[in-house]
Design an enzyme around this catalytic site. Structure first.
Site, PDB file in Angstrom:
ATOM      1  N   GLY A 164      -5.216 -11.817  -9.524  1.00  0.00           N
ATOM      2  CA  GLY A 164      -6.413 -10.987  -9.624  1.00  0.00           C
ATOM      3  C   GLY A 164      -7.693 -11.806  -9.608  1.00  0.00           C
ATOM      4  O   GLY A 164      -8.704 -11.382 -10.163  1.00  0.00           O
ATOM      5  N   GLY A 165      -7.627 -12.985  -8.978  1.00  0.00           N
ATOM      6  CA  GLY A 165      -8.846 -13.787  -8.815  1.00  0.00           C
ATOM      7  C   GLY A 165      -9.078 -14.799  -9.918  1.00  0.00           C
ATOM      8  O   GLY A 165     -10.030 -15.576  -9.853  1.00  0.00           O
ATOM      9  N   LYS A 201      -3.723 -22.879   2.351  1.00  0.00           N
ATOM     10  CA  LYS A 201      -4.844 -22.854   3.282  1.00  0.00           C
ATOM     11  C   LYS A 201      -5.808 -21.753   2.812  1.00  0.00           C
ATOM     12  O   LYS A 201      -5.372 -20.666   2.434  1.00  0.00           O
ATOM     13  CB  LYS A 201      -4.303 -22.531   4.685  1.00  0.00           C
ATOM     14  CG  LYS A 201      -5.362 -22.351   5.737  1.00  0.00           C
ATOM     15  CD  LYS A 201      -5.830 -23.675   6.260  1.00  0.00           C
ATOM     16  CE  LYS A 201      -6.988 -23.493   7.232  1.00  0.00           C
ATOM     17  NZ  LYS A 201      -7.763 -24.740   7.369  1.00  0.00           N
ATOM     18  N   HIS A 208      -8.880  -7.391   2.236  1.00  0.00           N
ATOM     19  CA  HIS A 208      -7.830  -7.105   1.256  1.00  0.00           C
ATOM     20  C   HIS A 208      -7.278  -5.740   1.606  1.00  0.00           C
ATOM     21  O   HIS A 208      -7.948  -4.730   1.415  1.00  0.00           O
ATOM     22  CB  HIS A 208      -8.425  -7.124  -0.166  1.00  0.00           C
ATOM     23  CG  HIS A 208      -7.492  -6.614  -1.235  1.00  0.00           C
ATOM     24  ND1 HIS A 208      -7.470  -7.138  -2.505  1.00  0.00           N
ATOM     25  CD2 HIS A 208      -6.568  -5.629  -1.232  1.00  0.00           C
ATOM     26  CE1 HIS A 208      -6.556  -6.492  -3.225  1.00  0.00           C
ATOM     27  NE2 HIS A 208      -6.012  -5.568  -2.479  1.00  0.00           N
ATOM     28  N   ARG A 292       2.904  -1.365 -10.761  1.00  0.00           N
ATOM     29  CA  ARG A 292       2.352  -0.279 -11.575  1.00  0.00           C
ATOM     30  C   ARG A 292       1.689   0.751 -10.659  1.00  0.00           C
ATOM     31  O   ARG A 292       1.512   0.489  -9.469  1.00  0.00           O
ATOM     32  CB  ARG A 292       1.276  -0.846 -12.510  1.00  0.00           C
ATOM     33  CG  ARG A 292       0.145  -1.506 -11.731  1.00  0.00           C
ATOM     34  CD  ARG A 292      -1.102  -1.799 -12.527  1.00  0.00           C
ATOM     35  NE  ARG A 292      -2.190  -2.210 -11.659  1.00  0.00           N
ATOM     36  CZ  ARG A 292      -2.420  -3.432 -11.225  1.00  0.00           C
ATOM     37  NH1 ARG A 292      -1.627  -4.422 -11.585  1.00  0.00           N
ATOM     38  NH2 ARG A 292      -3.438  -3.687 -10.425  1.00  0.00           N
ATOM     39  N   VAL A 295      -5.300   2.147  -9.909  1.00  0.00           N
ATOM     40  CA  VAL A 295      -6.494   2.979 -10.063  1.00  0.00           C
ATOM     41  C   VAL A 295      -6.704   3.824  -8.800  1.00  0.00           C
ATOM     42  O   VAL A 295      -6.947   5.033  -8.876  1.00  0.00           O
ATOM     43  CB  VAL A 295      -7.741   2.096 -10.310  1.00  0.00           C
ATOM     44  CG1 VAL A 295      -9.012   2.945 -10.308  1.00  0.00           C
ATOM     45  CG2 VAL A 295      -7.619   1.322 -11.616  1.00  0.00           C
TER      46      VAL A 295
HETATM   47  C1  MV4 Z   1      -7.112 -16.217  -1.252  1.00  0.00           C
HETATM   48  C2  MV4 Z   1      -8.311 -16.145  -0.506  1.00  0.00           C
HETATM   49  C3  MV4 Z   1      -8.410 -16.922   0.625  1.00  0.00           C
HETATM   50  N1  MV4 Z   1      -7.399 -17.730   0.987  1.00  0.00           N
HETATM   51  N2  MV4 Z   1      -6.126 -17.039  -0.826  1.00  0.00           N
HETATM   52  C4  MV4 Z   1      -8.453 -13.322  -4.835  1.00  0.00           C
HETATM   53  C5  MV4 Z   1      -7.603 -12.499  -5.705  1.00  0.00           C
HETATM   54  C6  MV4 Z   1      -6.268 -13.101  -5.663  1.00  0.00           C
HETATM   55  N3  MV4 Z   1      -5.270 -12.080  -5.642  1.00  0.00           N
HETATM   56  C7  MV4 Z   1      -6.238 -13.902  -4.410  1.00  0.00           C
HETATM   57  N4  MV4 Z   1      -7.587 -13.981  -3.930  1.00  0.00           N
HETATM   58  C8  MV4 Z   1      -7.883 -14.667  -2.799  1.00  0.00           C
HETATM   59  N5  MV4 Z   1      -6.907 -15.486  -2.347  1.00  0.00           N
HETATM   60  C9  MV4 Z   1      -6.289 -17.782   0.260  1.00  0.00           C
HETATM   61  N6  MV4 Z   1      -5.321 -18.599   0.636  1.00  0.00           N
HETATM   62  C10 MV4 Z   1      -9.312 -15.300  -0.954  1.00  0.00           C
HETATM   63  C11 MV4 Z   1      -9.122 -14.560  -2.115  1.00  0.00           C
HETATM   64  C12 MV4 Z   1     -10.230 -13.723  -2.494  1.00  0.00           C
HETATM   65  C13 MV4 Z   1     -10.166 -12.327  -2.468  1.00  0.00           C
HETATM   66  C14 MV4 Z   1      -8.992 -11.639  -2.120  1.00  0.00           C
HETATM   67  C15 MV4 Z   1      -8.938 -10.272  -2.114  1.00  0.00           C
HETATM   68  C16 MV4 Z   1     -10.074  -9.541  -2.451  1.00  0.00           C
HETATM   69  C17 MV4 Z   1     -11.230 -10.169  -2.807  1.00  0.00           C
HETATM   70  C18 MV4 Z   1     -11.293 -11.560  -2.823  1.00  0.00           C
HETATM   71  C19 MV4 Z   1     -12.481 -12.184  -3.190  1.00  0.00           C
HETATM   72  C20 MV4 Z   1     -12.539 -13.559  -3.215  1.00  0.00           C
HETATM   73  C21 MV4 Z   1     -11.409 -14.316  -2.882  1.00  0.00           C
END
Ligand code: MV4
Length: 445
Positions: A164-165, A201, A208, A292, A295
């Site tokens: 979740g970030g 990477k 998303h 789960r 929302v």
């Molecule tokens: C990443 C990414 C870019 N590259 N992984 C954010 C939440 C977590 N579940 C994983 N996340 C990310 N993983 C790689 N390899 C960018 C994010 C990300 C992000 C992902 C979904 C929705 C919003 C985001 C906001 C910032 C970074």
């Protein structure tokens, strides 16, 4: 079928679950903290039990008190909603030990998906696309440097206990690697008591997109199409829609099949979500699996005309699913209405709602637990309503949303309504031209 379900949650989701139970002829038990005495979930349930003081730790996260409430009311199942205990493996295990059906995942599934490196490995073995990176956890900074060299910069360090970030660091060049490694490990150790890290990477400007899935006790699984959740601020979703404006028929089929593989790999029972990152070339990669109800589930319900809470309860009671996949026949958008000040960094704005007018009309659904005179406590999250619009096309759903937002009156607290109103007019949003970076450059006027 269950005779009585205890709802271990509050707010709009508690109400949402009570509504479906009523339609199914199942009795309901609400639990509440002393801050929620006057809540609608307490009034609408057949029975209600006070489980503790306002802070969640003493009430909605208080496992002994919730189990005791289920025992004294003779509840045969517990629905945890989202958040709180919904992905707590200990709670799932304690319910099972007390012969109370937990309407959610098994302890093994929760722990298996909660460890992100392990979850990724499970998915890779199942043939679900994953992001290139380290094989499991990194054992040293040298190993990290050598993997980064191979997959090329930028890379992202992720805490295996994060999600979740939380617990992520982007590394743009080799000179910064060691420092980011040290900071990330220290933070993860302090936050999660687990400093295991893995490397990937870094995908720049991804979308998303998540796939709703359902699986039953008989080894069948299906998908119920996608939701685009790219409109987020600091990992908090503000708007979701389905279908995704970036989706194609081919991509939906491929992501749907991958999500079903993911569900089957963990013998998933119930409804769940497989989250993917999608890059600009429409390559998609497994990110996380949520065990789960989420929302944003109502937008899926609206476009496929299907009650997901009912499905959850039916699967938990042993009903088989049909196994067929579902495709969106409509377009739905959800705006999260939070008691937050969008002009002041989305700072929480709890307090009393002095005046309320809720929008209605064709194509509008409002899931909310608030009423005029209701006081929003400061102890819980700030979401007070989900405004959902449904139409034949995306453009019409946006127009209906703009109209519904203009009718919505919430006085006494600040809300995210002005943010959404401006978003509906944004040219890039209207074109469906957005990624997870969209809100970084969004200026509220
Ligand atoms: C990443 C990414 C870019 N590259 N992984 C954010 C939440 C977590 N579940 C994983 N996340 C990310 N993983 C790689 N390899 C960018 C994010 C990300 C992000 C992902 C979904 C929705 C919003 C985001 C906001 C910032 C970074």
């Amino acid at each position: 079928m269950f005779k009585k379900i205890l709802i271990a949650n509050r707010g709009e989701i508690a109400l949402r679950i009570i509504r479906t139970c009523k339609e199914m002829g199942i009795k309901t038990v609400a639990v509440y903290s002393t801050a929620d005495r006057e809540s609608l979930h307490v009034r609408f349930a057949d029975e209600a039990v006070c489980i503790g003081p306002p802070p969640s730790k003493g009430s909605y996260l208080n496992i002994p008190n919730i189990i005791a409430a289920a025992e004294i009311t003779n509840s045969d199942a517990i629905h945890p909603g989202y958040g709180f205990l919904s992905e707590n493996s200990k709670f799932s295990a304690i319910c099972a030990k007390n012969k109370i059906k937990f309407i959610g995942a098994t302890p093994e599934q929760i722990d298996g998906m909660g460890d992100k490196s392990n979850a990724k490995n499970t998915m890779k073995l199942a043939g679900v696309p994953t992001i290139p990176g380290s094989e499991g956890l990194l054992s040293s900074v040298e190993e990290g440097l050598s993997v980064a060299e191979k997959i090329k910069y930028p890379v992202i360090l992720k805490a295996t206990a994060g999600g979740g970030g939380r617990g992520m660091r982007i590394v743009w060049k080799p000179e910064d690697f060691e420092e980011e490694w040290n900071v990330a490990r220290q933070e993860a150790g302090a936050a999660f008591g687990n400093d295991g890290m893995y490397l990937e990477k870094f995908i720049e400007e991804p979308r998303h997109i998540e796939i709703q899935i359902a699986g039953d006790q008989y080894g069948k699984a299906c998908h119920l199409s996608e939701r685009d959740c790219s409109i987020q601020r600091r990992h908090q979703k503000l708007l979701e829609e389905t279908p995704s404006p970036f989706m194609t028929k081919d991509l939906r089929e491929k992501m749907g099949e991958a999500a079903i593989k993911a569900a089957l790999a963990v013998k998933y029972e119930g409804v769940g979500t497989v989250e993917f990152l999608v890059d600009k070339h429409r390559n998609f990669y497994f990110m996380e699996m949520n065990t789960r109800i989420q929302v944003e589930h109502p937008i899926t319900e609206e476009v496929i005309n299907y009650d997901l809470i009912k499905e959850q309860i039916k699967i938990a009671s042993g009903d088989p699913i049909s196994g067929k996949n579902y495709f969106p026949a409509m377009h739905a958008i959800e705006c999260r209405i939070n008691a937050e000040d969008p002009y002041n960094n989305f700072r929480p704005s709890p307090g009393r709602i002095t005046n309320l007018h809720v929008p209605g009309g064709h194509g509008v659904r409002v899931d909310s637990h608030v009423y005029a005179g209701y006081t929003i406590p400061s102890n819980y999250d700030s979401m007070i309503s989900k405004l959902i619009t449904i139409a034949q096309t995306r453009e019409e759903a946006i127009n209906t949303m703009e109209r519904a937002l203009s009718e919505y009156v919430i006085e006494g607290v600040k809300t995210t309504i002005p943010f959404h109103t401006q978003l509906m007019k944004n040219e890039d949003f209207r074109k469906g031209n957005y990624t997870t970076k969209f809100l970084e450059n969004f200026k509220l006027l």
